[in-house]
Write a protein that holds these residues in place. Structure first.
Motif, PDB file in Angstrom:
ATOM      1  N   MET A   1       1.014  -1.415   0.015  1.00  0.00           N
ATOM      2  CA  MET A   1       0.760   0.069  -0.057  1.00  0.00           C
ATOM      3  C   MET A   1       0.480   1.466   0.292  1.00  0.00           C
ATOM      4  O   MET A   1       2.175   1.426   0.103  1.00  0.00           O
ATOM      5  CB  MET A   1      -0.833  -0.074   1.439  1.00  0.00           C
ATOM      6  CG  MET A   1      -2.114   0.269   1.139  1.00  0.00           C
ATOM      7  SD  MET A   1      -3.009   0.020   2.045  1.00  0.00           S
ATOM      8  CE  MET A   1      -3.201   2.089   2.775  1.00  0.00           C
ATOM      9  N   ASP A   2       0.301   1.881  -0.735  1.00  0.00           N
ATOM     10  CA  ASP A   2       0.841   3.699  -0.019  1.00  0.00           C
ATOM     11  C   ASP A   2       0.588   4.605   0.476  1.00  0.00           C
ATOM     12  O   ASP A   2       0.179   4.108   1.453  1.00  0.00           O
ATOM     13  CB  ASP A   2       0.569   4.737  -1.405  1.00  0.00           C
ATOM     14  CG  ASP A   2       1.196   4.177  -3.093  1.00  0.00           C
ATOM     15  OD1 ASP A   2       2.000   3.432  -2.818  1.00  0.00           O
ATOM     16  OD2 ASP A   2       0.454   4.758  -3.713  1.00  0.00           O
ATOM     17  N   ALA A   3       1.982   5.404   1.221  1.00  0.00           N
ATOM     18  CA  ALA A   3       1.411   5.504   2.421  1.00  0.00           C
ATOM     19  C   ALA A   3       0.618   7.088   2.672  1.00  0.00           C
ATOM     20  O   ALA A   3       0.425   7.966   4.275  1.00  0.00           O
ATOM     21  CB  ALA A   3       2.820   5.927   3.818  1.00  0.00           C
ATOM     22  N   ASP A   4       0.422   7.037   1.675  1.00  0.00           N
ATOM     23  CA  ASP A   4      -0.420   8.561   1.159  1.00  0.00           C
ATOM     24  C   ASP A   4      -1.499   8.653   1.080  1.00  0.00           C
ATOM     25  O   ASP A   4      -2.157  10.263   1.181  1.00  0.00           O
ATOM     26  CB  ASP A   4       0.489   9.447   0.074  1.00  0.00           C
ATOM     27  CG  ASP A   4      -0.234   8.449  -1.173  1.00  0.00           C
ATOM     28  OD1 ASP A   4      -0.750   7.796  -0.954  1.00  0.00           O
ATOM     29  OD2 ASP A   4       0.276   9.125  -2.585  1.00  0.00           O
ATOM     30  N   LEU A   5      -2.447   7.990   1.744  1.00  0.00           N
ATOM     31  CA  LEU A   5      -3.853   7.599   1.851  1.00  0.00           C
ATOM     32  C   LEU A   5      -4.899   7.832   0.585  1.00  0.00           C
ATOM     33  O   LEU A   5      -6.066   8.155   0.549  1.00  0.00           O
ATOM     34  CB  LEU A   5      -4.260   8.644   2.828  1.00  0.00           C
ATOM     35  CG  LEU A   5      -4.304   8.176   4.328  1.00  0.00           C
ATOM     36  CD1 LEU A   5      -4.105   9.550   5.126  1.00  0.00           C
ATOM     37  CD2 LEU A   5      -5.234   7.290   5.301  1.00  0.00           C
ATOM     38  N   GLN A   6      -3.520   7.856  -0.568  1.00  0.00           N
ATOM     39  CA  GLN A   6      -4.745   7.590  -2.223  1.00  0.00           C
ATOM     40  C   GLN A   6      -5.064   6.008  -1.975  1.00  0.00           C
ATOM     41  O   GLN A   6      -6.022   6.175  -2.236  1.00  0.00           O
ATOM     42  CB  GLN A   6      -3.698   7.490  -2.747  1.00  0.00           C
ATOM     43  CG  GLN A   6      -3.433   9.305  -3.022  1.00  0.00           C
ATOM     44  CD  GLN A   6      -2.459   9.844  -4.713  1.00  0.00           C
ATOM     45  OE1 GLN A   6      -0.952   9.590  -4.674  1.00  0.00           O
ATOM     46  NE2 GLN A   6      -3.499   9.859  -5.253  1.00  0.00           N
ATOM     47  N   ASN A   7      -4.334   5.350  -1.328  1.00  0.00           N
ATOM     48  CA  ASN A   7      -4.628   3.540  -0.927  1.00  0.00           C
ATOM     49  C   ASN A   7      -6.227   3.717   0.277  1.00  0.00           C
ATOM     50  O   ASN A   7      -5.419   4.558   0.961  1.00  0.00           O
ATOM     51  CB  ASN A   7      -4.342   2.830  -1.339  1.00  0.00           C
ATOM     52  CG  ASN A   7      -3.551   2.591  -2.754  1.00  0.00           C
ATOM     53  OD1 ASN A   7      -1.875   2.707  -2.157  1.00  0.00           O
ATOM     54  ND2 ASN A   7      -4.804   2.636  -3.660  1.00  0.00           N
TER      55      ASN A   7
ATOM     56  N   PRO B   1      -7.853  11.608  -3.795  1.00  0.00           N
ATOM     57  CA  PRO B   1      -6.913  12.735  -4.427  1.00  0.00           C
ATOM     58  C   PRO B   1      -5.935  13.132  -3.356  1.00  0.00           C
ATOM     59  O   PRO B   1      -5.902  12.217  -2.016  1.00  0.00           O
ATOM     60  CB  PRO B   1      -7.695  13.563  -4.246  1.00  0.00           C
ATOM     61  CG  PRO B   1      -9.004  13.322  -4.145  1.00  0.00           C
ATOM     62  CD  PRO B   1      -9.412  11.713  -3.547  1.00  0.00           C
ATOM     63  N   ARG B   2      -5.064  13.020  -3.573  1.00  0.00           N
ATOM     64  CA  ARG B   2      -3.458  12.991  -2.661  1.00  0.00           C
ATOM     65  C   ARG B   2      -3.810  13.987  -1.691  1.00  0.00           C
ATOM     66  O   ARG B   2      -3.936  15.472  -2.188  1.00  0.00           O
ATOM     67  CB  ARG B   2      -2.536  13.189  -2.911  1.00  0.00           C
ATOM     68  CG  ARG B   2      -0.654  12.777  -2.107  1.00  0.00           C
ATOM     69  CD  ARG B   2       0.447  13.021  -2.523  1.00  0.00           C
ATOM     70  NE  ARG B   2       1.050  12.300  -2.926  1.00  0.00           N
ATOM     71  CZ  ARG B   2       2.276  11.545  -1.616  1.00  0.00           C
ATOM     72  NH1 ARG B   2       2.303  12.097  -0.698  1.00  0.00           N
ATOM     73  NH2 ARG B   2       2.362  10.369  -1.569  1.00  0.00           N
ATOM     74  N   ARG B   3      -4.002  14.097  -0.252  1.00  0.00           N
ATOM     75  CA  ARG B   3      -4.027  15.146   0.644  1.00  0.00           C
ATOM     76  C   ARG B   3      -3.266  15.840   0.877  1.00  0.00           C
ATOM     77  O   ARG B   3      -3.174  17.416   1.383  1.00  0.00           O
ATOM     78  CB  ARG B   3      -5.019  14.969   2.092  1.00  0.00           C
ATOM     79  CG  ARG B   3      -6.964  15.054   1.254  1.00  0.00           C
ATOM     80  CD  ARG B   3      -7.232  15.017   2.207  1.00  0.00           C
ATOM     81  NE  ARG B   3      -7.519  13.791   3.028  1.00  0.00           N
ATOM     82  CZ  ARG B   3      -8.354  12.980   4.654  1.00  0.00           C
ATOM     83  NH1 ARG B   3      -8.214  14.366   5.170  1.00  0.00           N
ATOM     84  NH2 ARG B   3      -7.503  12.162   5.136  1.00  0.00           N
TER      85      ARG B   3
HETATM   86 MG    MG Z   1       0.299   8.433  -4.591  1.00  0.00          MG
END
Ligand code: MG
Ligand code: UDP
Length: 320
Positions: free
Chosen positions: A95-101, A201-203
């Motif tokens: 998983m990505d760390a940026d909460l896009q997932n 979206p990336r916040r």
């Molecule tokens: Mg991302």
């Protein structure tokens, strides 16, 4: 097929200080609802913000949190490779760390895995990235990768994917190659299914990538295809191209000679011809030189068992 009882979540982190605590909370609350043992492996890819300090705090509070710290930024693929090297679960979740997932997709994906699949691949059906520079190139890349690897997925680039850990053994990852893992897995007979997942979206923070990644991915695709089909017989590739070139040049020269001898035309009055010939040769040469480079770099890393990353600290992980 062995039922899954434990999970390793692998999350590459590069300058994600504003996302980490939200991400961790949301992960823990999702994982609390399902009945699996788990570990969360955060791989700090040489962040220059406070990400590592935050990870240290998480690791202190919770021994399920494991942290691998890189001494310098080595890229998402290297971070994923380090995560796999330190994972112990029956299933591995990327998983990505940026909460896009969205962590809430994980239970559904695990259920799919338990239906008897080896790989459950997330598909960002409603992707929330800029269309022209991200979504469109990615669609083209997915089409091309599917065509060439013959493993048809809509979204190779989506990080959210779940694997039985066995199918990940034995691959070395370079460049942008983590995205080809499903194709690799398919080669060893893994059963793959694609499921639509949420995408946000990336916040906070910025994307670390732009259009240039598409080119890297396409170049990696050459390597993947080459290694898959010809790594043990490079002479077939190099030799065939060589023969084709020699034949064409033979035909060309014969034609020019015939024109010269029978009709007296000059051989060398058209500079465009020369230029296009040079471009073709140069282009093909560079691609093949690149492939030789790929072979060499593998010898370099693997003969000395050098990892493609360099580790600073390990938290909650025993060194053995
Ligand atoms: Mg991302
Ligand atoms: N990432 C990383 N090393 C890098 C670049 C990115 O570990 O050199 C991580 C990043 O922190 C994130 C994931 O890889 O968790 C995906 O990166 P990003 O969100 O920038 O990519 P995008 O979603 O825009 O494709």
């Amino acid at each position: 097929m062995k039922p899954i009882s434990s999970l390793s979540l692998i999350i590459p982190v590069y300058n994600e200080e504003d996302n980490l605590s939200l991400l961790h909370e949301s992960l823990v609350s999702t994982l609390a609802q399902i009945d699996y043992d788990y570990e969360i492996i955060y791989v700090d890819d040489g962040s220059s913000d406070t990400s590592f300090t935050l990870l240290e705090q998480l690791a202190q509070q919770d021994t399920k949190v494991k942290v691998v710290q890189f001494t310098r930024n080595s890229g998402q693929t290297a971070a994923i490779a380090a995560g796999i090297d330190h994972a112990g679960g029956d299933a591995v979740v990327f998983m990505d760390a940026d909460l896009q997932n969205d962590p809430t997709d994980i239970p559904m994906m695990l259920a799919k895995l338990n239906e008897g699949y080896d790989v459950v691949s997330g598909w960002r059906k409603h992707r929330q990235d800029t269309w022209l520079t991200r979504t469109l190139p990615s669609q083209l890349a997915n089409w091309l990768i599917s065509k060439i690897t013959k493993v048809h997925l809509h979204d190779y680039g989506c990080t959210l994917k779940v694997y039985r850990r066995e199918v990940l053994q034995g691959y070395r990852l370079y460049g942008e190659m983590h995205r080809f893992l499903p194709a690799y897995a398919a080669q060893v007979g893994a059963k793959i299914v694609e499921v639509p997942v949420k995408h946000h979206p990336r916040r906070y923070g910025q994307s670390k990538y732009g259009l240039e990644r598409t080119f890297k991915v396409i170049l990696d695709l050459f390597t993947v295809k080459f290694l898959h089909s010809y790594a043990q017989k490079p002479i077939y590739v190099f030799g065939s191209v060589g023969i084709i070139f020699m034949l064409s040049s033979f035909l060309l020269v014969s034609y020019l000679l015939v024109r010269k001898i029978l009709y007296g035309y000059s051989l060398v009055t058209n500079p465009l011809l020369l230029m296009s010939v040079m471009f073709v040769i140069l282009g093909v040469q560079s691609i093949f030189m690149g492939l030789i480079g790929e072979l060499l770099i593998r010898t370099y890393y693997e003969s000395q068992d050098k990892p493609t990353y360099s580790i600073g600290q390990l938290l909650n992980i025993r060194k053995d």
